[in-house]
Design an enzyme around this catalytic site. Structure first.
Site, PDB file in Angstrom:
ATOM      1  N   LYS A  13      -0.737   5.543  12.683  1.00 56.10           N
ATOM      2  CA  LYS A  13      -0.850   4.075  11.888  1.00 56.10           C
ATOM      3  C   LYS A  13       0.386   4.163  11.219  1.00 56.10           C
ATOM      4  O   LYS A  13       0.954   2.937  11.119  1.00 56.10           O
ATOM      5  CB  LYS A  13      -2.015   4.429  10.929  1.00 56.10           C
ATOM      6  CG  LYS A  13      -3.349   4.173  11.383  1.00 56.10           C
ATOM      7  CD  LYS A  13      -4.476   4.305  10.340  1.00 56.10           C
ATOM      8  CE  LYS A  13      -4.506   5.481   9.441  1.00 56.10           C
ATOM      9  NZ  LYS A  13      -4.917   6.846   9.910  1.00 56.10           N
ATOM     10  N   ARG A  88     -10.811   2.412   3.917  1.00 48.96           N
ATOM     11  CA  ARG A  88     -11.554   3.447   4.766  1.00 48.96           C
ATOM     12  C   ARG A  88     -12.949   3.577   4.431  1.00 48.96           C
ATOM     13  O   ARG A  88     -13.813   4.388   5.070  1.00 48.96           O
ATOM     14  CB  ARG A  88     -10.766   4.847   4.391  1.00 48.96           C
ATOM     15  CG  ARG A  88     -10.020   5.439   5.016  1.00 48.96           C
ATOM     16  CD  ARG A  88      -9.291   6.415   4.216  1.00 48.96           C
ATOM     17  NE  ARG A  88      -8.900   7.614   4.876  1.00 48.96           N
ATOM     18  CZ  ARG A  88      -7.389   7.811   5.310  1.00 48.96           C
ATOM     19  NH1 ARG A  88      -6.717   6.831   4.702  1.00 48.96           N
ATOM     20  NH2 ARG A  88      -6.807   9.012   5.701  1.00 48.96           N
ATOM     21  N   ARG A 127       2.561  18.711  13.222  1.00 50.08           N
ATOM     22  CA  ARG A 127       3.387  17.696  12.696  1.00 50.08           C
ATOM     23  C   ARG A 127       4.430  18.196  11.464  1.00 50.08           C
ATOM     24  O   ARG A 127       3.821  19.047  10.649  1.00 50.08           O
ATOM     25  CB  ARG A 127       2.417  16.532  12.074  1.00 50.08           C
ATOM     26  CG  ARG A 127       3.056  15.385  11.153  1.00 50.08           C
ATOM     27  CD  ARG A 127       2.226  14.292  10.984  1.00 50.08           C
ATOM     28  NE  ARG A 127       1.369  14.259  10.042  1.00 50.08           N
ATOM     29  CZ  ARG A 127       0.645  13.439   9.642  1.00 50.08           C
ATOM     30  NH1 ARG A 127       0.720  12.230  10.191  1.00 50.08           N
ATOM     31  NH2 ARG A 127      -0.395  13.444   8.766  1.00 50.08           N
ATOM     32  N   ARG A 162       2.429  18.927   5.732  1.00 50.15           N
ATOM     33  CA  ARG A 162       1.507  18.428   4.721  1.00 50.15           C
ATOM     34  C   ARG A 162       0.430  19.563   4.502  1.00 50.15           C
ATOM     35  O   ARG A 162      -0.079  20.053   5.101  1.00 50.15           O
ATOM     36  CB  ARG A 162       1.026  17.040   5.234  1.00 50.15           C
ATOM     37  CG  ARG A 162       1.646  15.833   4.505  1.00 50.15           C
ATOM     38  CD  ARG A 162       1.163  14.602   5.255  1.00 50.15           C
ATOM     39  NE  ARG A 162      -0.401  14.361   5.359  1.00 50.15           N
ATOM     40  CZ  ARG A 162      -0.954  13.350   5.675  1.00 50.15           C
ATOM     41  NH1 ARG A 162      -0.202  12.081   6.053  1.00 50.15           N
ATOM     42  NH2 ARG A 162      -2.289  13.368   5.734  1.00 50.15           N
ATOM     43  N   ARG A 173     -11.043  15.944   7.856  1.00 48.26           N
ATOM     44  CA  ARG A 173     -10.537  14.734   7.803  1.00 48.26           C
ATOM     45  C   ARG A 173     -11.220  13.966   9.034  1.00 48.26           C
ATOM     46  O   ARG A 173     -11.572  12.752   8.888  1.00 48.26           O
ATOM     47  CB  ARG A 173      -9.049  14.668   7.886  1.00 48.26           C
ATOM     48  CG  ARG A 173      -8.278  14.953   6.654  1.00 48.26           C
ATOM     49  CD  ARG A 173      -7.087  15.583   6.653  1.00 48.26           C
ATOM     50  NE  ARG A 173      -6.271  14.273   7.103  1.00 48.26           N
ATOM     51  CZ  ARG A 173      -4.994  14.720   7.734  1.00 48.26           C
ATOM     52  NH1 ARG A 173      -4.505  16.014   7.512  1.00 48.26           N
ATOM     53  NH2 ARG A 173      -4.189  13.617   8.052  1.00 48.26           N
TER      54      ARG A 173
HETATM   55  P1  ADP Z   1      -4.421  10.340   7.497  1.00 47.56           P
HETATM   56  O1  ADP Z   1      -4.754   8.895   7.846  1.00 47.56           O
HETATM   57  O2  ADP Z   1      -3.537  11.053   8.435  1.00 47.56           O
HETATM   58  O3  ADP Z   1      -5.682  11.305   7.373  1.00 47.56           O
HETATM   59  P2  ADP Z   1      -3.474   9.466   4.970  1.00 47.56           P
HETATM   60  O4  ADP Z   1      -1.902   9.708   4.417  1.00 47.56           O
HETATM   61  O5  ADP Z   1      -3.764   7.989   5.348  1.00 47.56           O
HETATM   62  O6  ADP Z   1      -3.575  10.373   6.398  1.00 47.56           O
HETATM   63  O7  ADP Z   1      -4.707  10.429   3.773  1.00 47.56           O
HETATM   64  C1  ADP Z   1      -4.425  11.303   3.326  1.00 47.56           C
HETATM   65  C2  ADP Z   1      -5.510  11.656   2.475  1.00 47.56           C
HETATM   66  O8  ADP Z   1      -5.516  10.726   1.241  1.00 47.56           O
HETATM   67  C3  ADP Z   1      -6.969  11.329   3.045  1.00 47.56           C
HETATM   68  O9  ADP Z   1      -7.434  12.453   3.678  1.00 47.56           O
HETATM   69  C4  ADP Z   1      -7.630  10.938   1.514  1.00 47.56           C
HETATM   70  O10 ADP Z   1      -8.145  12.235   0.867  1.00 47.56           O
HETATM   71  C5  ADP Z   1      -6.782  10.317   0.853  1.00 47.56           C
HETATM   72  N1  ADP Z   1      -6.901   8.777   1.121  1.00 47.56           N
HETATM   73  C6  ADP Z   1      -5.652   8.104   1.660  1.00 47.56           C
HETATM   74  N2  ADP Z   1      -6.279   6.524   1.800  1.00 47.56           N
HETATM   75  C7  ADP Z   1      -7.381   6.616   1.166  1.00 47.56           C
HETATM   76  C8  ADP Z   1      -8.418   5.538   1.107  1.00 47.56           C
HETATM   77  N3  ADP Z   1      -8.401   4.368   1.359  1.00 47.56           N
HETATM   78  N4  ADP Z   1      -9.599   6.022   0.347  1.00 47.56           N
HETATM   79  C9  ADP Z   1      -9.868   7.325   0.232  1.00 47.56           C
HETATM   80  N5  ADP Z   1      -9.063   8.279   0.330  1.00 47.56           N
HETATM   81  C10 ADP Z   1      -7.868   7.906   0.694  1.00 47.56           C
END
Ligand code: ADP
Ligand code: ZN
Length: 186
Positions: A13, A88, A127, A162, A173
């Site tokens: 994404k 999400r 990564r 990360r 996740r």
């Molecule tokens: P990825 O899609 O690779 O898991 P992100 O950087 O989008 O990584 O998200 C990292 C973390 O941040 C998620 O595992 C969650 O804990 C939190 N997070 C990000 N976006 C949201 C969201 N829209 N709702 C709830 N938690 C979120």
């Protein structure tokens, strides 16, 4: 150009969003990036969010909905935006609808990026990201290694992994994605 990018962790994404923002000159809005910045700054929100993030769980809806509401109201979103990592959950999607009605706009397209789960695990655990926030270039230890280990090819910054890209958290996740986010496709 009001887009949502959907897809599991590591689906790409962020990578696709970066290409689109260059081409269309609209902002990328990544709740993950905003939350990581809050963690780095050590704000109250960041401190609370970190526990969820390190466990591979979702940060509570009201926190991320608040972030998105403020961000979408900013003037640079008028010409379009790319949502990366939000919504999400179904309640987040419903809240987004309301925010967009308030701004007299809506979503034009949703792109769902579907990637095999085991491929996601390999991508995420390998990564590496440039620590220099202005750069943020990503590498993969096997697929796209940097010329010099631990150093960004683009800016010379330090590469890091990360906190949530270890295998145990990655598995959590993926489970969170399947349980809470995949139902959004319907
Ligand atoms: P990825 O899609 O690779 O898991 P992100 O950087 O989008 O990584 O998200 C990292 C973390 O941040 C998620 O595992 C969650 O804990 C939190 N997070 C990000 N976006 C949201 C969201 N829209 N709702 C709830 N938690 C979120
Ligand atoms: Zn860099």
């Amino acid at each position: 150009m009001n887009l949502i990018l959907l897809g599991g962790p590591g689906a790409g994404k962020g990578t696709q969003a970066k290409k689109l923002i260059d081409k269309y000159q609209v902002p990328q809005i990544s709740t993950g990036d905003i939350l990581r910045a809050a963690v780095k700054e050590g704000t109250e929100m960041g401190k609370k969010a970190k526990e969820y993030m390190d466990a591979g769980k979702l940060v509570p809806d009201e926190v991320v909905i608040g972030i998105i509401k403020d961000r979408l109201a900013q003037p640079d979103c008028k010409k379009g935006f790319i949502l990366d990592g939000f919504p999400r959950t179904v309640p987040q999607a419903e809240a987004l609808d309301k925010v967009l009605v308030g701004l007299k706009t809506g979503i034009d397209h949703v792109v769902s990026i579907d990637v095999d789960e085991e491929a996601l695990v390999v991508r995420l655990t390998g990564r590496r990201t440039c620590k220099n926030a202005a750069c943020g270039q990503m590498f993969h230890i096997k697929f796209t290694p940097s010329k010099k280990e631990g150093v960004c090819d683009k800016c010379g910054g330090e590469l890091y992994q990360r906190d949530d890209d270890n295998e145990a958290t990655v598995r959590n996740r993926l489970k969170t994605y399947n349980d809470a986010t995949a139902p959004l496709i319907g």
